[in-house]
Design an enzyme around this catalytic site. Sequence first.
Site, short mmCIF file in Angstrom:
data_model
loop_
_atom_site.label_atom_id
_atom_site.label_comp_id
_atom_site.label_asym_id
_atom_site.label_seq_id
_atom_site.Cartn_x
_atom_site.Cartn_y
_atom_site.Cartn_z
N LYS A 147 6.03 -5.65 11.59
CA LYS A 147 5.43 -6.07 13.01
C LYS A 147 7.00 -6.47 13.64
O LYS A 147 7.76 -7.20 13.07
CB LYS A 147 4.62 -7.33 12.79
CG LYS A 147 3.55 -7.25 12.08
CD LYS A 147 2.80 -8.70 11.84
CE LYS A 147 1.30 -8.44 11.26
NZ LYS A 147 0.58 -9.90 11.38
N ASP A 153 -4.96 -15.82 14.45
CA ASP A 153 -5.38 -14.79 13.75
C ASP A 153 -5.41 -14.95 12.37
O ASP A 153 -4.43 -15.27 11.76
CB ASP A 153 -4.52 -13.32 14.25
CG ASP A 153 -4.66 -13.19 15.80
OD1 ASP A 153 -5.47 -13.62 16.38
OD2 ASP A 153 -3.69 -12.38 16.06
N ARG A 206 -12.69 -9.12 14.77
CA ARG A 206 -12.15 -8.18 15.40
C ARG A 206 -12.35 -7.07 14.36
O ARG A 206 -11.14 -7.14 13.62
CB ARG A 206 -10.81 -8.30 16.12
CG ARG A 206 -11.15 -9.20 17.34
CD ARG A 206 -9.69 -9.67 17.92
NE ARG A 206 -8.67 -10.00 16.81
CZ ARG A 206 -7.43 -10.56 17.27
NH1 ARG A 206 -7.08 -10.32 18.44
NH2 ARG A 206 -6.75 -10.94 16.29
N ASN A 263 -0.88 -17.50 18.48
CA ASN A 263 -0.54 -16.94 19.69
C ASN A 263 -0.62 -18.18 20.71
O ASN A 263 -1.52 -18.63 20.90
CB ASN A 263 -1.57 -15.91 19.98
CG ASN A 263 -1.81 -14.78 18.99
OD1 ASN A 263 -1.03 -13.67 19.29
ND2 ASN A 263 -2.43 -14.68 18.20
N LYS A 283 5.15 -14.40 15.89
CA LYS A 283 5.14 -14.06 14.71
C LYS A 283 5.81 -15.19 13.62
O LYS A 283 5.35 -15.79 12.97
CB LYS A 283 5.94 -12.78 14.68
CG LYS A 283 5.28 -11.82 15.54
CD LYS A 283 4.03 -11.48 15.04
CE LYS A 283 3.73 -10.08 15.74
NZ LYS A 283 3.62 -10.11 16.99
N ARG A 287 -5.24 -1.47 12.45
CA ARG A 287 -4.94 -2.57 13.38
C ARG A 287 -6.45 -3.03 14.11
O ARG A 287 -7.00 -2.09 14.69
CB ARG A 287 -4.15 -2.12 14.55
CG ARG A 287 -2.71 -2.02 13.91
CD ARG A 287 -1.66 -1.23 15.12
NE ARG A 287 -2.38 -0.12 15.55
CZ ARG A 287 -1.97 0.62 16.69
NH1 ARG A 287 -0.81 0.06 17.24
NH2 ARG A 287 -2.40 1.73 17.02
N GLU A 342 -0.98 -14.73 12.72
CA GLU A 342 -0.11 -15.14 13.92
C GLU A 342 -0.75 -16.32 14.34
O GLU A 342 -2.06 -16.79 14.27
CB GLU A 342 -0.12 -13.93 14.76
CG GLU A 342 0.51 -12.81 14.40
CD GLU A 342 0.59 -11.59 15.24
OE1 GLU A 342 0.15 -12.01 16.51
OE2 GLU A 342 0.63 -10.49 14.84
N ARG A 379 -10.20 -13.86 15.30
CA ARG A 379 -9.26 -14.69 16.34
C ARG A 379 -10.17 -16.06 16.71
O ARG A 379 -11.28 -16.18 16.96
CB ARG A 379 -9.19 -13.95 17.74
CG ARG A 379 -8.88 -14.65 19.04
CD ARG A 379 -7.59 -15.44 18.91
NE ARG A 379 -6.52 -14.56 18.60
CZ ARG A 379 -5.83 -13.95 19.72
NH1 ARG A 379 -6.08 -13.90 21.00
NH2 ARG A 379 -4.77 -12.86 19.40
#
Length: 307
Positions: free
Chosen positions: A155, A267, A219, A277, A120, A227, A275, A205
């Site tokens: 979050k 993302d 997504r 990742n 994050k 979400r 984000e 993503r």
Amino acid sequence: MRQLFVLDPLRQINPDKDSTAALMQAAQRGGHAIWACTPADLIARADEPLAMAVPVTPDPWISVGPAERQSLAGFDVIWMRKDPPVDEAYLYATHLLEVAERAGVRVLNRPSALRAWNEKLGALRFSRWMAPTLVAGRVSELSAFAEQHTDIVLKPLGGRAGLGVIRVNSDAPGLKALFELVTEQERLPVMAQAFLPAVSDGDKRILLVDGEPLGAINRRPSAGEFRSNLAVGGQAEATELTERERQICAALAPALRAEGLFFVGIDVIGGMLSEINVTSPTGIREVERLMQQPLADQTMDRLQALV
């Protein structure tokens, strides 16, 4: 090339969905020797890095040989693919992998970067590409942010796969109590972001390999859900990158390369970075299935060029 994958126990992996399984199978197709171990199997005997590892034939999933004590210096590449949480055991594993790194082994992603890039907080380096964002543990700060933006998302900084993410309105009853709950009575900071209605169209993503976007999926959240994570019911769709998304990738690339973040999943919602990742990014199987793209093989080709 000899490759070691440090990951969760093999029996927990679903090869039809798992990105690590895809990478292991691509390594096999490339003629590489593949080994696996868990973080608990890592050893440092003084400055000598070792592991109790098993030889693996991942395709068809999976044949495993007997465990052997292996010198980590004998591997060309070590993949750190243990799923979060980033807890004490995870952090200690990154320190042990640094012993291997000092012995000349390429560790992906770089252990120091895995510690430094909270998934994050790491995005804050590129805040100009993000929705309005606040990280705070004080209820007063979170309340003021909610008042300013009306509809926000909270979050947990250590969360993953959409778990613990909450959408809340500034006029919701008991909002102060909620802020007290998510901050554990102002003990822990959380991330608050302005809610992006574009999430109804999906959350992309994007998988970056050595800083370059090689694949992406969209997504889309399920009915009644904001979400979009696949783990909470989001549906994967084929997609193409927009010019704005390519600009975001280009902005991130120099830092990712400089800090040894070879395989990363970002993302993006409505053209806004959400984000970054870095621990164990997923999405390879979905890209390969929906986009008809051999992403795992392309990743191994890029790696071969670097080693």
